[in-house]
Design an enzyme around this catalytic site. Structure first.
Site, PDB file in Angstrom:
ATOM      1  N   ASP A  50      75.182  19.711   0.189  1.00 60.02           N
ATOM      2  CA  ASP A  50      74.592  19.160   1.418  1.00 60.02           C
ATOM      3  C   ASP A  50      75.049  19.956   2.637  1.00 60.02           C
ATOM      4  O   ASP A  50      76.140  20.540   2.634  1.00 60.02           O
ATOM      5  CB  ASP A  50      75.007  17.680   1.546  1.00 60.02           C
ATOM      6  CG  ASP A  50      74.135  16.928   2.531  1.00 60.02           C
ATOM      7  OD1 ASP A  50      73.060  17.429   2.908  1.00 60.02           O
ATOM      8  OD2 ASP A  50      74.546  15.811   2.928  1.00 60.02           O
ATOM      9  N   ASN A  56      72.871  22.257   4.462  1.00 59.59           N
ATOM     10  CA  ASN A  56      72.125  23.491   4.764  1.00 59.59           C
ATOM     11  C   ASN A  56      71.421  23.412   6.117  1.00 59.59           C
ATOM     12  O   ASN A  56      71.415  24.379   6.884  1.00 59.59           O
ATOM     13  CB  ASN A  56      71.048  23.750   3.708  1.00 59.59           C
ATOM     14  CG  ASN A  56      71.622  24.043   2.339  1.00 59.59           C
ATOM     15  OD1 ASN A  56      72.816  24.255   2.201  1.00 59.59           O
ATOM     16  ND2 ASN A  56      70.766  24.043   1.334  1.00 59.59           N
ATOM     17  N   HIS A 103      68.693  26.850   3.869  1.00 54.24           N
ATOM     18  CA  HIS A 103      68.416  26.672   2.434  1.00 54.24           C
ATOM     19  C   HIS A 103      68.504  28.010   1.690  1.00 54.24           C
ATOM     20  O   HIS A 103      68.980  28.064   0.561  1.00 54.24           O
ATOM     21  CB  HIS A 103      67.036  26.047   2.228  1.00 54.24           C
ATOM     22  CG  HIS A 103      66.942  24.633   2.733  1.00 54.24           C
ATOM     23  ND1 HIS A 103      67.911  23.688   2.476  1.00 54.24           N
ATOM     24  CD2 HIS A 103      66.017  24.000   3.495  1.00 54.24           C
ATOM     25  CE1 HIS A 103      67.579  22.541   3.047  1.00 54.24           C
ATOM     26  NE2 HIS A 103      66.429  22.698   3.683  1.00 54.24           N
ATOM     27  N   LEU A 133      78.221  29.120 -19.838  1.00 54.81           N
ATOM     28  CA  LEU A 133      78.154  28.118 -18.778  1.00 54.81           C
ATOM     29  C   LEU A 133      76.844  27.361 -18.949  1.00 54.81           C
ATOM     30  O   LEU A 133      75.797  27.971 -19.139  1.00 54.81           O
ATOM     31  CB  LEU A 133      78.180  28.776 -17.392  1.00 54.81           C
ATOM     32  CG  LEU A 133      78.043  27.800 -16.210  1.00 54.81           C
ATOM     33  CD1 LEU A 133      79.296  26.933 -16.066  1.00 54.81           C
ATOM     34  CD2 LEU A 133      77.762  28.535 -14.900  1.00 54.81           C
TER      35      LEU A 133
HETATM   36  C1  IPE Z   1      71.296  14.716  -1.023  1.00 56.39           C
HETATM   37  O1  IPE Z   1      71.282  15.192   0.270  1.00 56.39           O
HETATM   38  C2  IPE Z   1      70.305  15.464  -1.866  1.00 56.39           C
HETATM   39  C3  IPE Z   1      70.624  16.853  -2.118  1.00 56.39           C
HETATM   40  C4  IPE Z   1      71.730  17.468  -1.796  1.00 56.39           C
HETATM   41  C5  IPE Z   1      69.605  17.586  -2.816  1.00 56.39           C
HETATM   42  P1  IPE Z   1      70.422  14.498   1.422  1.00 56.39           P
HETATM   43  O2  IPE Z   1      70.702  15.254   2.658  1.00 56.39           O
HETATM   44  O3  IPE Z   1      69.006  14.400   0.997  1.00 56.39           O
HETATM   45  O4  IPE Z   1      71.031  13.032   1.473  1.00 56.39           O
HETATM   46  P2  IPE Z   1      71.092  11.980   2.647  1.00 56.39           P
HETATM   47  O5  IPE Z   1      69.714  11.845   3.197  1.00 56.39           O
HETATM   48  O6  IPE Z   1      72.044  12.533   3.666  1.00 56.39           O
HETATM   49  O7  IPE Z   1      71.628  10.739   2.021  1.00 56.39           O
HETATM   50  C1  IPE Z   2      71.010  19.969   1.392  1.00 54.26           C
HETATM   51  O1  IPE Z   2      71.019  20.292   2.736  1.00 54.26           O
HETATM   52  C2  IPE Z   2      69.833  20.524   0.654  1.00 54.26           C
HETATM   53  C3  IPE Z   2      68.785  19.541   0.377  1.00 54.26           C
HETATM   54  C4  IPE Z   2      68.880  18.252   0.509  1.00 54.26           C
HETATM   55  C5  IPE Z   2      67.516  20.055  -0.122  1.00 54.26           C
HETATM   56  P1  IPE Z   2      70.255  19.418   3.811  1.00 54.26           P
HETATM   57  O2  IPE Z   2      68.896  19.987   3.999  1.00 54.26           O
HETATM   58  O3  IPE Z   2      70.261  17.979   3.468  1.00 54.26           O
HETATM   59  O4  IPE Z   2      71.134  19.689   5.098  1.00 54.26           O
HETATM   60  P2  IPE Z   2      71.513  18.658   6.228  1.00 54.26           P
HETATM   61  O5  IPE Z   2      72.134  17.474   5.573  1.00 54.26           O
HETATM   62  O6  IPE Z   2      70.236  18.304   6.915  1.00 54.26           O
HETATM   63  O7  IPE Z   2      72.460  19.391   7.096  1.00 54.26           O
HETATM   64 MG    MG Z   3      71.540  16.471   3.907  1.00 60.25          MG
END
Ligand code: IPE
Ligand code: IPE
Ligand code: MG
Length: 246
Positions: free
Chosen positions: A23, A25, A40, A134
């Site tokens: 999480d 990105n 991403h 792996l």
């Molecule tokens: C969780 O992250 C899903 C992934 C890392 C793919 P999110 O950014 O979607 O989760 P919430 O919305 O903060 O709970």
């Molecule tokens: C995680 O990063 C990747 C996905 C959920 C696809 P986010 O896109 O949720 O990044 P934040 O949480 O908005 O920073």
């Molecule tokens: Mg996120």
């Protein structure tokens, strides 16, 4: 204190199955004034690096959360951008994974993904199925509740058809109907970016997983930080409902 990856005496055991909620990105990119998709892309580069480092850290199973069943709520641009990153990852990493003995698979509901991506996913699963250095699993359109729901429907259909007695439904039978049927339960679940929730990841499978939360945003997460987290894990006493062994 055990170093990461060492198999040692007493209670110190390596985390063989590490699951990561990648999480942060979007925030990483936004902080730099860039579009979320740049974050991403950088995140995908990190995945490659972590996959490469994992076997030497004693990890045999690595499962990463790439797209949740709730992530469809994002803009079309972001969703399509992510899907194309997934496709490109498979295309560009296929040879390397095969050369390094990495088995790649996917969990989640594929029915909503486009055919091209699905074909790439099936192709790489097939191509790498003989490898085990792996076991690398990517969760795409994955949700823990959705997975349990799909398994429950399949079991209910078996019961309704007279193929399965309700009393025959056990803990193990449920596990065997999940997308993760061929994977051990995770020992350790790591979430980056400072959020301290599961966001629907491996709900059933994580019943006795240890959790680690780090404020590091996923594009900044390094193999060194992973090694530090793993050495902390090695010192935890996992009781599984029993009493301390130390
Ligand atoms: C969780 O992250 C899903 C992934 C890392 C793919 P999110 O950014 O979607 O989760 P919430 O919305 O903060 O709970
Ligand atoms: C995680 O990063 C990747 C996905 C959920 C696809 P986010 O896109 O949720 O990044 P934040 O949480 O908005 O920073
Ligand atoms: Mg996120």
């Amino acid at each position: 204190m055990g170093t990461a990856g060492s198999t040692t005496s007493q209670n110190i055991r390596p985390a063989e199955h590490v699951a990561i909620i990648m999480d942060g990105n979007g925030r990483w990119a936004t902080q730099k004034g860039w579009p979320r998709l740049v974050g991403h892309r950088k995140g995908a580069e990190r995945v490659k690096q972590i996959v490469r480092a994992a076997p030497d850290l004693g990890i045999r199973w690595l499962t990463v959360y790439a797209f949740s069943t709730e992530n469809w709520k994002r803009s079309t641009e972001e969703v399509l951008g992510l899907m194309s990153i997934f496709a490109r990852y498979i295309e560009r990493e296929a040879d390397r994974m095969a050369a390094e003995g990495i088995r790649m698979r996917f969990i989640g509901d594929r029915s909503r993904l486009d055919t091209r991506l699905r074909d790439l996913m099936n192709g790489i699963e097939d191509r790498t199925k003989g490898f085990s250095r792996l076991n690398f699993t990517v969760a795409i359109n994955y949700g823990g509740r959705d997975e349990v729901l799909r398994a429950t429907r399949a079991l209910a259909a078996d019961v309704a058809a007279g193929r399965l007695a309700p009393e025959a439904i056990t803990d193990q039978l449920i596990s065997s109907r999940l997308d993760t049927a061929d994977l051990p339960d995770p020992d350790l679940v790591i979430r980056t970016s400072g959020e301290t929730r599961t966001s629907n990841f491996l709900l059933w499978q994580s019943a006795y997983a240890e959790y680690e939360f780090t404020p590091t945003l996923w594009p900044d997460f390094t193999p060194d930080e992973l090694a530090t987290i793993l050495s902390r894990f090695g010192n935890r006493d996992r009781r599984f409902g029993g009493v301390a062994t130390a």
